[in-house]
Design a protein around this motif. Structure first.
Motif, short mmCIF file in Angstrom:
data_model
loop_
_atom_site.label_atom_id
_atom_site.label_comp_id
_atom_site.label_asym_id
_atom_site.label_seq_id
_atom_site.Cartn_x
_atom_site.Cartn_y
_atom_site.Cartn_z
N ALA A 199 11.74 -15.52 17.99
CA ALA A 199 10.56 -16.29 18.49
C ALA A 199 9.52 -15.32 19.00
O ALA A 199 9.83 -14.66 20.05
CB ALA A 199 11.03 -17.44 19.22
N LEU A 235 13.61 -22.05 21.93
CA LEU A 235 12.65 -21.44 21.14
C LEU A 235 12.80 -21.56 19.57
O LEU A 235 12.06 -21.60 18.80
CB LEU A 235 12.25 -20.05 21.48
N THR A 236 14.10 -21.43 19.44
CA THR A 236 14.63 -21.51 18.00
C THR A 236 14.59 -22.73 17.58
O THR A 236 14.29 -23.05 16.45
CB THR A 236 16.05 -21.07 17.72
N VAL A 256 11.90 -24.99 18.45
CA VAL A 256 10.59 -24.96 17.90
C VAL A 256 10.34 -24.32 16.47
O VAL A 256 9.73 -24.73 15.67
CB VAL A 256 9.82 -24.41 18.94
N ARG A 257 10.75 -23.19 16.34
CA ARG A 257 10.77 -22.41 15.12
C ARG A 257 11.02 -23.09 13.88
O ARG A 257 10.65 -23.29 13.01
CB ARG A 257 11.52 -21.23 15.31
N ARG A 258 12.70 -23.82 14.14
CA ARG A 258 13.15 -24.54 13.11
C ARG A 258 12.28 -25.68 12.59
O ARG A 258 11.82 -25.94 11.50
CB ARG A 258 14.43 -25.02 13.35
N GLY A 274 8.84 -25.85 13.28
CA GLY A 274 7.83 -25.37 12.58
C GLY A 274 8.08 -25.07 11.05
O GLY A 274 7.16 -25.53 10.01
N LEU A 275 9.20 -24.39 10.64
CA LEU A 275 9.30 -24.11 9.21
C LEU A 275 9.72 -25.26 8.54
O LEU A 275 9.27 -25.30 7.51
CB LEU A 275 11.08 -23.36 9.46
#
Ligand SMILES: [Zn+2]
Lengths: 426, 261
Positions: free
Chosen positions: B174, B246-247, B249-251, B253-254
């Motif tokens: 991230a 953070l992951t 948030v990333r997931r 977003g994906l």
């Protein structure tokens, strides 16, 4: 004009943000500020990284105590649109403000936006410190903003003599005559904890010579101090309701500015009485009555501020909690906690850390050999634990902005708290 | 400066912080604090040297740390880096562990080209080049590295590209990393680490801190690094929570990007 008023009442009905009516009014009449302030003889801008709110409050109190009619923007509305919003109800039908002075607390970047509309007659520049908020990436940039503000000011500036970022501004011939406030020799050794290193120039900044009208702070204890003039005469003692060196420096800056604005009319006795009455702004050492026990909320937002706060409170035996969030209004980067020394908490330890970054804070304290009683990221649970497990002592909570807002909301549900308005993180 | 030492230190380590005034913005001094404290807790004595511009770098340095700075700070250290550059490069080649954050990471590369096209030479210890950018890469970072997950906070406008044989420090999980494009973060050559991670980098990443310490101690004593059992619960919790956040948030977003398709 009407557009702004309508927007304001609409915003009230919806419980909307305080900048909205200002935004509408500014769209309708981009020169609304220029027009409104045209008839106000003295327009004073207060800015700098730390202490704007407290200093503005003190300066306004000093001027009003001398019988002056003062317009000021409420705490925290330190962006131009917030100023316009605050102004709208005070304007006459021609859209003009009637006051002897306008004293405006402005955010550093917005101060520049403001001077494009109105050239201030006077500016009080407090300090340049590293702020963890991402808005300004570099303190050199903040120093440049303050310099431009000073150059746009027409009659006089009041500068921090001990802050080389600020003091150096007077070297520019475009800047009007400067007066200074600063620390007396007796406390100069505390400068290191207050002041960022200015590495922009090859040479060390020489401290400016002392003019007869400059004002220096000579503290007697945590709350009581004298002011020493450049000509050697001293006045005081002055006692504040807020504790600590930071508040005393703010008072010194406010007195120095009031002396400049009031000239012959300035009366030290009136000034001392006025300062004694100034209540700490929300979050700056506010004490809540938590079921018969004092609970003090101390807002921390950057290394200089946290260090000064610890210097003020550190050794007093109280039960301490530190609550660190990293939302936008807190600053998302918590690196700055490593620019603060927590050694003063070693003796009493910290009962609890809380907030989104509770474990980072506990870790930070352990690297300064401060005992940590427990870690509880959830603020409500942490507050319960703090109150239940430590019934004997006064409580003190150091907290970032959004952690403070949450804690205050929880406390307001349980105890009687004074109303608090919309306070901005700056 | 002599820090409080353990009763009978297993060895003494000279820890050098480069330019603490000019180049240690955003808590980078915390890295030095963590290294000194962990060395002590592992039973070693520490001689901490603050290296200022114009001074002579101690040739006996065992561990060297540097941080990020503003443009004005970088300008202040340029001449000194030129004077002490050859010694730093020799120490690096000889295996002295070094940790260079942000601005000092850039200066440890070949060169830095500013937004207006000015080319500033670096020390060339790491095979990286950096270009000034108008966009700033700011925010929390999580990486996968040989030391496991590493978290920190980046704040840089320089965009760094690795040379063909240059190993990155980690892979971005991230955040932006070196340039926001190739998924790499930082650079490592031997025991010299360059990274954009403030945070500061070491407190929440004790495995990384101890790797630097081990490399330093291994140079000083023949029997090598003998660590004590340290309680890293707070560091582990801080890091794990940050990675999870953070992951997540990333997931999220994906998922949103996929839904939009
Ligand atoms: Zn950086």
């Amino acid at each position: 004009m009407a557009a702004g008023r309508i927007a304001r009442s609409a915003a009230r009905r919806r419980g909307g943000g305080s900048a909205l009516p200002g935004l509408v009014a500014e769209r309708v009449d981009p020169d609304i500020l220029t027009h409104a302030l045209a008839g106000v003889p003295q327009v004073v801008v207060v800015t700098g990284t730390n202490g704007k709110t407290t200093t503005t409050k003190m300066l306004v109190a000093l001027l009003r105590a001398h019988g002056r009619e003062v317009f000021t923007n409420p705490t925290g509305s330190n962006f131009t649109r917030g100023v316009i919003s605050a102004m709208l109800p005070a304007l006459d039908r021609q859209g003009r403000m009637h006051a002897d002075l306008a004293v405006l607390e402005l955010d550093e970047a917005h101060a520049l936006h403001f001077v494009k509309k109105v050239a201030p007659t006077h500016a009080l520049l407090l300090n340049v410190a590293r702020d963890q908020l991402d808005r300004f990436a570099e303190i050199d940039h903040t120093a440049r903003l303050l310099h431009s503000l000073a150059a746009a000011t027409t009659q006089g500036v009041v500068l921090n003599r001990d802050d080389p970022f600020v003091a150096r501004i007077a070297d520019d011939p475009d800047v009007p005559p400067a007066r200074y406030f600063g620390l007396d020799e007796s406390v100069l050794e505390r400068l290191a904890e207050l002041q960022e290193a200015d590495v922009r120039f090859e040479d060390e900044a020489p401290t400016p010579g002392l003019g007869a009208q400059d004002v220096l702070l000579r503290p007697r204890d945590e709350r009581e101090f004298e002011l020493v003039l450049g000509d050697g005469s001293a006045s005081g003692p002055i006692v504040l309701r807020q504790r600590g060196l930071a508040a005393m420096i703010n008072a010194t800056a406010a007195v120095s500015t009031a002396r400049l604005l009031l000239g012959e009319a300035f009366d030290p006795a009136v000034a001392g009485a006025a300062l004694r009455e100034v209540a700490p702004p929300f979050g700056r050492g506010e004490v809540v009555d938590a079921g018969g026990r004092p609970l003090e909320l101390v807002l921390v937002k950057n290394p200089a501020g946290f260090t000064v706060a610890l210097g003020t409170y550190g050794a007093t035996p109280v039960t301490t909690m530190v609550a660190i969030n990293d939302r936008d209004a807190d600053g998302r980067d918590v690196s700055w906690l490593y620019d603060v020394s927590f050694a003063s908490l070693r003796e009493n330890g910290v009962a609890l850390t809380s907030g989104i970054r509770a474990y980072d804070m506990a870790l930070r304290l352990r690297y300064d050999d401060v005992e940590v009683g427990g870690v509880e990221p959830d603020l409500a649970v942490a507050l319960d634990r703090l109150l239940a497990d430590h019934p004997d002592r006064p409580l003190r909570v150091f907290c970032t902005y959004t952690a403070m807002m949450t804690l205050r909301r929880i406390l307001a549900d349980r105890y009687t708290l004074p109303e608090f308005g919309e306070d901005a993180p700056a | 400066m002599r820090l409080q030492d353990p009763q009978k230190p297993k060895a003494r380590i000279t820890l050098v912080h480069l330019y603490p005034r000019e180049m240690s913005i955003y808590g980078d001094l915390g890295n030095t604090h963590v290294l000194a404290t962990r060395l002590r807790r592992h039973g070693y004595g520490v001689d901490l040297v603050d290296h200022h511009p114009g001074q002579k770098l101690p040739a006996g340095a065992h561990l060297v740390v540097g941080g990020g700075g503003q443009d004005s700070g970088q300008a202040r250290v340029e001449a000194d880096l030129e004077d002490n550059g050859p010694l730093l490069a020799a120490l690096a080649r000889d295996g002295v562990p070094m940790l260079m954050i942000c601005g000092m990471y850039q200066l440890f590369g070949h060169d830095f080209t500013t937004v207006d096209g000015r080319r500033l030479p670096g020390l060339g210890i790491l095979d990286v080049t950096t270009r000034g950018n108008t966009k700033r890469m700011v925010g929390p970072v999580a990486l996968q590295t040989p030391f496991g997950d590493v978290v920190g906070y980046e704040n840089h406008s320089g965009s760094t590209v690795l040379g063909p044989d240059q190993e990155p420090f980690g892979q971005v999980v991230a955040g932006f990393g070196n340039n926001g494009d190739d998924g790499t973060e930082g650079a490592v050559k031997g025991h010299v680490y360059g990274t954009y991670l403030h945070g500061p980098a070491l407190p929440a990443n004790p495995a990384f801190a101890d790797a630097l310490i081990k490399a330093a101690v291994d140079r000083v004593v023949s029997r090598g690094f003998e660590p004590e059992e340290l309680d890293d619960t707070f560091a582990d919790q801080a890091r794990k929570r940050q990675v999870a956040r953070l992951t997540a948030v990333r997931r999220r977003g994906l998922r949103e990007r996929l839904l939009r398709r």
